[in-house]
Design a protein around this motif. Structure first.
Motif, PDB file in Angstrom:
ATOM      1  N   LYS A 173     -16.493  -3.764 -17.724  1.00 15.91           N
ATOM      2  CA  LYS A 173     -15.173  -3.057 -17.340  1.00 15.91           C
ATOM      3  C   LYS A 173     -15.499  -1.636 -18.069  1.00 15.91           C
ATOM      4  O   LYS A 173     -15.134  -0.596 -17.492  1.00 15.91           O
ATOM      5  CB  LYS A 173     -14.171  -3.728 -18.287  1.00 15.91           C
ATOM      6  CG  LYS A 173     -13.432  -4.759 -17.673  1.00 15.91           C
ATOM      7  CD  LYS A 173     -12.113  -5.288 -18.728  1.00 15.91           C
ATOM      8  CE  LYS A 173     -11.569  -6.422 -17.957  1.00 15.91           C
ATOM      9  NZ  LYS A 173     -10.455  -7.055 -18.794  1.00 15.91           N
ATOM     10  N   ILE A 174     -16.163  -1.505 -19.033  1.00 16.92           N
ATOM     11  CA  ILE A 174     -16.871  -0.340 -19.636  1.00 16.92           C
ATOM     12  C   ILE A 174     -17.568   0.605 -18.458  1.00 16.92           C
ATOM     13  O   ILE A 174     -17.427   1.672 -18.302  1.00 16.92           O
ATOM     14  CB  ILE A 174     -17.482  -0.202 -20.890  1.00 16.92           C
ATOM     15  CG1 ILE A 174     -16.525  -0.870 -22.039  1.00 16.92           C
ATOM     16  CG2 ILE A 174     -18.392   1.074 -21.299  1.00 16.92           C
ATOM     17  CD1 ILE A 174     -17.328  -1.132 -23.204  1.00 16.92           C
ATOM     18  N   LEU A 221     -10.536   2.840 -25.384  1.00 18.39           N
ATOM     19  CA  LEU A 221      -9.547   2.655 -24.378  1.00 18.39           C
ATOM     20  C   LEU A 221      -9.239   1.124 -23.913  1.00 18.39           C
ATOM     21  O   LEU A 221      -8.227   0.723 -23.687  1.00 18.39           O
ATOM     22  CB  LEU A 221      -9.999   3.363 -22.784  1.00 18.39           C
ATOM     23  CG  LEU A 221      -9.741   4.904 -22.942  1.00 18.39           C
ATOM     24  CD1 LEU A 221     -10.454   5.587 -21.688  1.00 18.39           C
ATOM     25  CD2 LEU A 221      -8.525   5.390 -23.242  1.00 18.39           C
ATOM     26  N   LEU A 222     -10.335   0.560 -23.956  1.00 21.63           N
ATOM     27  CA  LEU A 222     -10.323  -1.083 -23.696  1.00 21.63           C
ATOM     28  C   LEU A 222      -9.436  -1.737 -24.697  1.00 21.63           C
ATOM     29  O   LEU A 222      -8.910  -2.517 -24.407  1.00 21.63           O
ATOM     30  CB  LEU A 222     -11.775  -1.643 -23.448  1.00 21.63           C
ATOM     31  CG  LEU A 222     -12.049  -2.863 -22.906  1.00 21.63           C
ATOM     32  CD1 LEU A 222     -11.409  -2.884 -21.568  1.00 21.63           C
ATOM     33  CD2 LEU A 222     -13.392  -3.327 -23.021  1.00 21.63           C
ATOM     34  N   ILE A 243      -7.972   1.859 -15.233  1.00 21.50           N
ATOM     35  CA  ILE A 243      -8.245   2.915 -14.392  1.00 21.50           C
ATOM     36  C   ILE A 243      -6.920   3.855 -14.149  1.00 21.50           C
ATOM     37  O   ILE A 243      -7.288   5.109 -14.130  1.00 21.50           O
ATOM     38  CB  ILE A 243      -9.004   2.343 -12.884  1.00 21.50           C
ATOM     39  CG1 ILE A 243     -10.306   1.786 -13.406  1.00 21.50           C
ATOM     40  CG2 ILE A 243      -8.847   3.479 -11.879  1.00 21.50           C
ATOM     41  CD1 ILE A 243     -10.728   1.074 -12.005  1.00 21.50           C
ATOM     42  N   HIS A 244      -5.813   3.378 -14.135  1.00 22.11           N
ATOM     43  CA  HIS A 244      -4.710   4.156 -14.085  1.00 22.11           C
ATOM     44  C   HIS A 244      -4.376   4.920 -15.068  1.00 22.11           C
ATOM     45  O   HIS A 244      -4.214   6.244 -14.959  1.00 22.11           O
ATOM     46  CB  HIS A 244      -3.414   3.238 -13.632  1.00 22.11           C
ATOM     47  CG  HIS A 244      -2.137   3.753 -13.690  1.00 22.11           C
ATOM     48  ND1 HIS A 244      -1.828   4.692 -12.710  1.00 22.11           N
ATOM     49  CD2 HIS A 244      -1.223   3.928 -14.625  1.00 22.11           C
ATOM     50  CE1 HIS A 244      -0.666   5.350 -13.050  1.00 22.11           C
ATOM     51  NE2 HIS A 244      -0.132   4.549 -14.274  1.00 22.11           N
ATOM     52  N   GLN A 245      -4.772   4.365 -16.324  1.00 24.03           N
ATOM     53  CA  GLN A 245      -4.649   5.005 -17.676  1.00 24.03           C
ATOM     54  C   GLN A 245      -5.708   6.289 -17.805  1.00 24.03           C
ATOM     55  O   GLN A 245      -5.481   7.508 -18.291  1.00 24.03           O
ATOM     56  CB  GLN A 245      -4.696   4.272 -18.766  1.00 24.03           C
ATOM     57  CG  GLN A 245      -3.518   3.310 -18.974  1.00 24.03           C
ATOM     58  CD  GLN A 245      -2.175   4.023 -19.317  1.00 24.03           C
ATOM     59  OE1 GLN A 245      -2.158   5.134 -19.131  1.00 24.03           O
ATOM     60  NE2 GLN A 245      -1.060   3.268 -18.992  1.00 24.03           N
ATOM     61  N   PHE A 285      -9.125  13.759 -28.892  1.00 22.85           N
ATOM     62  CA  PHE A 285      -8.213  13.811 -27.892  1.00 22.85           C
ATOM     63  C   PHE A 285      -7.391  12.505 -27.272  1.00 22.85           C
ATOM     64  O   PHE A 285      -6.290  12.668 -27.195  1.00 22.85           O
ATOM     65  CB  PHE A 285      -8.758  14.612 -26.739  1.00 22.85           C
ATOM     66  CG  PHE A 285      -7.909  15.099 -25.667  1.00 22.85           C
ATOM     67  CD1 PHE A 285      -6.802  15.945 -25.744  1.00 22.85           C
ATOM     68  CD2 PHE A 285      -7.722  14.254 -24.477  1.00 22.85           C
ATOM     69  CE1 PHE A 285      -6.023  16.344 -24.802  1.00 22.85           C
ATOM     70  CE2 PHE A 285      -6.922  14.468 -23.495  1.00 22.85           C
ATOM     71  CZ  PHE A 285      -6.078  15.391 -23.593  1.00 22.85           C
ATOM     72  N   VAL A 286      -8.216  11.619 -27.160  1.00 20.93           N
ATOM     73  CA  VAL A 286      -7.731  10.454 -26.767  1.00 20.93           C
ATOM     74  C   VAL A 286      -6.543   9.764 -27.549  1.00 20.93           C
ATOM     75  O   VAL A 286      -5.709   9.254 -27.390  1.00 20.93           O
ATOM     76  CB  VAL A 286      -8.826   9.363 -26.438  1.00 20.93           C
ATOM     77  CG1 VAL A 286      -8.077   8.005 -26.012  1.00 20.93           C
ATOM     78  CG2 VAL A 286      -9.593   9.869 -25.039  1.00 20.93           C
ATOM     79  N   ARG A 287      -6.944   9.983 -28.996  1.00 22.05           N
ATOM     80  CA  ARG A 287      -6.124   9.260 -29.929  1.00 22.05           C
ATOM     81  C   ARG A 287      -4.917  10.207 -29.783  1.00 22.05           C
ATOM     82  O   ARG A 287      -3.726   9.647 -30.286  1.00 22.05           O
ATOM     83  CB  ARG A 287      -6.554   9.394 -31.441  1.00 22.05           C
ATOM     84  CG  ARG A 287      -7.930   8.429 -31.607  1.00 22.05           C
ATOM     85  CD  ARG A 287      -8.513   8.666 -33.036  1.00 22.05           C
ATOM     86  NE  ARG A 287      -9.283   7.405 -33.298  1.00 22.05           N
ATOM     87  CZ  ARG A 287     -10.508   7.474 -34.139  1.00 22.05           C
ATOM     88  NH1 ARG A 287     -10.822   8.524 -34.500  1.00 22.05           N
ATOM     89  NH2 ARG A 287     -11.339   6.340 -33.983  1.00 22.05           N
TER      90      ARG A 287
END
Length: 232
Positions: free
Chosen positions: A167-168, A190-191, A202-204, A223-225
Protein backbone atom coordinates in the motif's frame (compact mmCIF):
# COMPACT_ATOMS: atom_id res chain seq x y z
CA UNK A 1 -8.16 14.09 -15.89
CA UNK A 2 -10.77 11.60 -17.05
CA UNK A 3 -12.13 9.88 -20.11
CA UNK A 4 -15.81 10.39 -20.95
CA UNK A 5 -17.71 7.21 -21.78
CA UNK A 6 -21.33 6.46 -22.66
CA UNK A 7 -24.00 7.16 -20.00
CA UNK A 8 -22.06 10.14 -18.69
CA UNK A 9 -19.70 8.01 -16.61
CA UNK A 10 -16.19 9.38 -16.22
CA UNK A 11 -13.16 7.16 -15.91
CA UNK A 12 -10.43 8.26 -13.54
CA UNK A 13 -7.23 8.76 -15.51
CA UNK A 14 -5.26 7.29 -12.60
CA UNK A 15 -6.96 3.90 -13.05
CA UNK A 16 -4.69 2.22 -15.56
CA UNK A 17 -2.87 -1.06 -16.02
CA UNK A 18 0.42 0.82 -15.65
CA UNK A 19 -0.26 1.75 -12.04
CA UNK A 20 -2.15 -1.36 -10.94
CA UNK A 21 -0.19 -3.25 -8.30
CA UNK A 22 -0.67 -6.87 -9.29
CA UNK A 23 1.57 -8.33 -6.59
CA UNK A 24 -1.06 -10.85 -5.48
CA UNK A 25 -3.26 -10.83 -8.58
CA UNK A 26 -0.98 -11.55 -11.53
CA UNK A 27 -3.11 -14.34 -12.97
CA UNK A 28 -6.33 -12.34 -12.80
CA UNK A 29 -4.67 -9.42 -14.59
CA UNK A 30 -3.23 -11.71 -17.27
CA UNK A 31 -6.58 -13.37 -17.96
CA UNK A 32 -8.39 -10.02 -18.00
CA UNK A 33 -6.04 -8.68 -20.66
CA UNK A 34 -6.55 -11.86 -22.68
CA UNK A 35 -10.32 -11.40 -22.47
CA UNK A 36 -10.31 -7.83 -23.76
CA UNK A 37 -7.88 -8.86 -26.51
CA UNK A 38 -10.34 -11.64 -27.46
CA UNK A 39 -7.70 -14.28 -26.82
CA UNK A 40 -9.75 -16.12 -24.23
CA UNK A 41 -13.34 -16.60 -23.07
CA UNK A 42 -15.32 -13.42 -23.61
CA UNK A 43 -16.30 -12.98 -19.94
CA UNK A 44 -14.53 -12.61 -16.62
CA UNK A 45 -15.86 -12.19 -13.09
CA UNK A 46 -13.76 -10.57 -10.35
CA UNK A 47 -14.72 -10.51 -6.71
CA UNK A 48 -13.32 -9.43 -3.39
CA UNK A 49 -13.65 -6.94 -0.58
CA UNK A 50 -13.59 -3.19 -1.11
CA UNK A 51 -10.12 -1.93 -1.94
CA UNK A 52 -8.88 -5.06 -3.69
CA UNK A 53 -8.79 -3.34 -7.08
CA UNK A 54 -11.96 -4.52 -8.82
CA UNK A 55 -13.02 -1.07 -10.00
CA UNK A 56 -9.44 -0.18 -10.86
CA UNK A 57 -9.13 -3.14 -13.22
CA UNK A 58 -12.50 -2.54 -14.91
CA UNK A 59 -11.69 1.12 -15.50
CA UNK A 60 -8.15 0.28 -16.63
CA UNK A 61 -9.61 -2.08 -19.23
CA UNK A 62 -11.86 0.71 -20.51
CA UNK A 63 -8.91 3.11 -20.63
CA UNK A 64 -6.96 0.56 -22.66
CA UNK A 65 -9.77 0.05 -25.16
CA UNK A 66 -10.42 3.78 -25.51
CA UNK A 67 -6.71 4.36 -26.16
CA UNK A 68 -6.96 2.06 -29.18
CA UNK A 69 -10.08 3.85 -30.47
CA UNK A 70 -12.43 1.14 -29.24
CA UNK A 71 -15.70 2.04 -27.49
CA UNK A 72 -16.09 0.59 -23.99
CA UNK A 73 -18.74 1.15 -21.34
CA UNK A 74 -18.16 1.17 -17.59
CA UNK A 75 -21.42 0.63 -15.69
CA UNK A 76 -21.27 1.06 -11.89
CA UNK A 77 -24.58 -0.58 -10.98
CA UNK A 78 -24.51 0.90 -7.48
CA UNK A 79 -24.84 4.34 -9.10
CA UNK A 80 -27.01 3.50 -12.08
CA UNK A 81 -29.47 0.93 -10.75
CA UNK A 82 -32.01 3.68 -10.07
CA UNK A 83 -31.99 4.51 -13.80
CA UNK A 84 -33.62 1.15 -14.55
CA UNK A 85 -32.58 -1.75 -16.73
CA UNK A 86 -32.57 0.52 -19.78
CA UNK A 87 -28.93 1.28 -18.97
CA UNK A 88 -28.10 -2.20 -20.28
CA UNK A 89 -29.76 -1.62 -23.63
CA UNK A 90 -27.58 -1.13 -26.71
CA UNK A 91 -24.39 -2.25 -24.99
CA UNK A 92 -23.99 -5.08 -27.47
CA UNK A 93 -23.01 -2.49 -30.09
CA UNK A 94 -19.86 -1.56 -28.15
CA UNK A 95 -16.40 -3.14 -27.98
CA UNK A 96 -16.24 -3.85 -24.24
CA UNK A 97 -18.76 -3.87 -21.40
CA UNK A 98 -17.71 -3.60 -17.74
CA UNK A 99 -20.31 -4.08 -15.02
CA UNK A 100 -19.35 -3.15 -11.47
CA UNK A 101 -21.12 -3.88 -8.15
CA UNK A 102 -23.20 -6.83 -9.35
CA UNK A 103 -24.29 -7.53 -5.79
CA UNK A 104 -26.74 -4.60 -5.89
CA UNK A 105 -29.02 -6.24 -8.46
CA UNK A 106 -29.28 -9.62 -6.69
CA UNK A 107 -32.89 -10.45 -5.92
CA UNK A 108 -34.31 -8.05 -8.51
CA UNK A 109 -36.08 -10.14 -11.13
CA UNK A 110 -36.10 -7.38 -13.77
CA UNK A 111 -32.39 -6.73 -13.40
CA UNK A 112 -31.40 -10.37 -13.28
CA UNK A 113 -33.31 -11.16 -16.47
CA UNK A 114 -31.95 -8.03 -18.19
CA UNK A 115 -28.38 -9.02 -17.29
CA UNK A 116 -29.01 -12.60 -18.40
CA UNK A 117 -30.21 -11.38 -21.79
CA UNK A 118 -27.29 -8.95 -22.11
CA UNK A 119 -24.84 -11.74 -21.30
CA UNK A 120 -26.27 -13.88 -24.08
CA UNK A 121 -26.20 -11.04 -26.63
CA UNK A 122 -22.59 -10.23 -25.84
CA UNK A 123 -21.66 -13.92 -25.98
CA UNK A 124 -23.26 -14.28 -29.43
CA UNK A 125 -21.33 -11.27 -30.74
CA UNK A 126 -18.06 -12.20 -28.97
CA UNK A 127 -17.98 -8.86 -27.15
CA UNK A 128 -15.83 -8.98 -23.98
CA UNK A 129 -17.72 -8.66 -20.70
CA UNK A 130 -15.95 -7.88 -17.44
CA UNK A 131 -17.91 -8.08 -14.19
CA UNK A 132 -17.15 -7.42 -10.54
CA UNK A 133 -18.93 -8.01 -7.26
CA UNK A 134 -18.19 -8.30 -3.58
CA UNK A 135 -18.79 -12.05 -3.47
CA UNK A 136 -18.41 -15.09 -5.71
CA UNK A 137 -21.25 -15.67 -8.21
CA UNK A 138 -22.78 -18.47 -6.14
CA UNK A 139 -22.85 -16.23 -3.06
CA UNK A 140 -24.54 -13.20 -4.64
CA UNK A 141 -27.99 -14.46 -3.76
CA UNK A 142 -29.26 -14.48 -7.34
CA UNK A 143 -32.74 -15.86 -7.90
CA UNK A 144 -32.14 -16.66 -11.57
CA UNK A 145 -29.92 -19.74 -11.40
CA UNK A 146 -29.22 -19.61 -15.13
CA UNK A 147 -27.64 -16.18 -14.58
CA UNK A 148 -25.55 -17.50 -11.70
CA UNK A 149 -24.30 -20.20 -14.06
CA UNK A 150 -23.51 -17.69 -16.80
CA UNK A 151 -21.38 -15.58 -14.46
CA UNK A 152 -19.09 -18.56 -13.96
CA UNK A 153 -18.70 -19.45 -17.64
CA UNK A 154 -15.51 -17.44 -18.03
CA UNK A 155 -12.81 -17.00 -15.42
CA UNK A 156 -13.74 -16.26 -11.81
CA UNK A 157 -11.02 -14.72 -9.64
CA UNK A 158 -10.98 -13.56 -6.05
CA UNK A 159 -8.74 -10.49 -5.83
CA UNK A 160 -6.39 -10.26 -2.88
CA UNK A 161 -5.78 -6.98 -1.09
CA UNK A 162 -2.35 -5.45 -0.61
CA UNK A 163 -0.39 -5.62 2.61
CA UNK A 164 0.80 -2.38 4.23
CA UNK A 165 4.18 -2.48 2.48
CA UNK A 166 2.52 -2.69 -0.93
CA UNK A 167 0.00 0.00 0.00
CA UNK A 168 2.85 2.36 0.80
CA UNK A 169 4.45 1.63 -2.57
CA UNK A 170 1.13 2.26 -4.29
CA UNK A 171 0.68 5.58 -2.47
CA UNK A 172 4.18 6.68 -3.45
CA UNK A 173 3.50 5.71 -7.06
CA UNK A 174 0.28 7.74 -7.14
CA UNK A 175 2.07 10.67 -5.52
CA UNK A 176 4.61 10.65 -8.37
CA UNK A 177 1.76 10.77 -10.87
CA UNK A 178 0.39 13.79 -9.02
CA UNK A 179 3.81 15.44 -9.26
CA UNK A 180 5.35 15.13 -5.81
CA UNK A 181 7.48 12.76 -3.77
CA UNK A 182 5.82 11.06 -0.82
CA UNK A 183 8.24 10.02 1.89
CA UNK A 184 7.83 6.63 3.49
CA UNK A 185 7.39 8.35 6.85
CA UNK A 186 4.42 10.37 5.60
CA UNK A 187 2.98 7.36 3.77
CA UNK A 188 3.10 5.26 6.94
CA UNK A 189 1.46 8.06 8.88
CA UNK A 190 -1.38 8.29 6.35
CA UNK A 191 -1.83 4.54 6.51
CA UNK A 192 -2.08 4.72 10.28
CA UNK A 193 -4.56 7.58 10.20
CA UNK A 194 -6.72 6.19 7.41
CA UNK A 195 -6.81 2.46 8.06
CA UNK A 196 -9.10 1.91 5.09
CA UNK A 197 -8.82 0.33 1.68
CA UNK A 198 -6.35 1.58 -0.90
CA UNK A 199 -9.03 3.43 -2.86
CA UNK A 200 -9.86 5.56 0.18
CA UNK A 201 -6.18 6.17 0.90
CA UNK A 202 -5.59 7.38 -2.66
CA UNK A 203 -8.64 9.63 -2.43
CA UNK A 204 -7.22 11.20 0.74
CA UNK A 205 -3.83 11.53 -0.94
CA UNK A 206 -5.42 13.61 -3.69
CA UNK A 207 -7.19 15.76 -1.10
CA UNK A 208 -3.85 16.26 0.62
CA UNK A 209 -2.25 17.27 -2.68
CA UNK A 210 -4.98 19.87 -3.31
CA UNK A 211 -4.55 21.23 0.22
CA UNK A 212 -0.77 21.54 -0.14
CA UNK A 213 -1.12 23.36 -3.46
CA UNK A 214 -3.66 25.76 -2.00
CA UNK A 215 -1.44 26.44 1.00
CA UNK A 216 1.77 26.59 -1.08
CA UNK A 217 3.28 24.06 1.31
CA UNK A 218 5.27 20.89 0.75
CA UNK A 219 3.78 17.63 1.95
CA UNK A 220 5.75 17.07 5.11
CA UNK A 221 4.72 15.31 8.29
CA UNK A 222 4.00 18.61 10.14
CA UNK A 223 1.81 19.79 7.25
CA UNK A 224 -0.06 16.48 7.13
CA UNK A 225 -0.74 16.65 10.87
CA UNK A 226 -2.04 20.19 10.48
CA UNK A 227 -4.20 19.19 7.50
CA UNK A 228 -5.69 16.28 9.40
CA UNK A 229 -7.10 18.63 12.00
CA UNK A 230 -9.30 20.10 9.28
CA UNK A 231 -10.56 16.85 7.80
CA UNK A 232 -11.18 14.69 10.87
Amino acid sequence: MSTQLPLGINLQFSQSFANYNATFNHTALLVLRQVIARQSENSLYLWGESGTGKTHLLQAACQEMAYFDQTPAYIPLSELKSEGTMVLEGLDSLDLVCLDDLQVIAGSSDWEHALFNLFNRLKDKNIPLLMAGKTAPNELGLELLDLESRLSWGGVFKLQGLDNKEKIKALQQHAKQLGFELSEKVARYLLKQFAYDLETLIHQLRNLDYASLAAHRKITLPFVRQWLTTVK
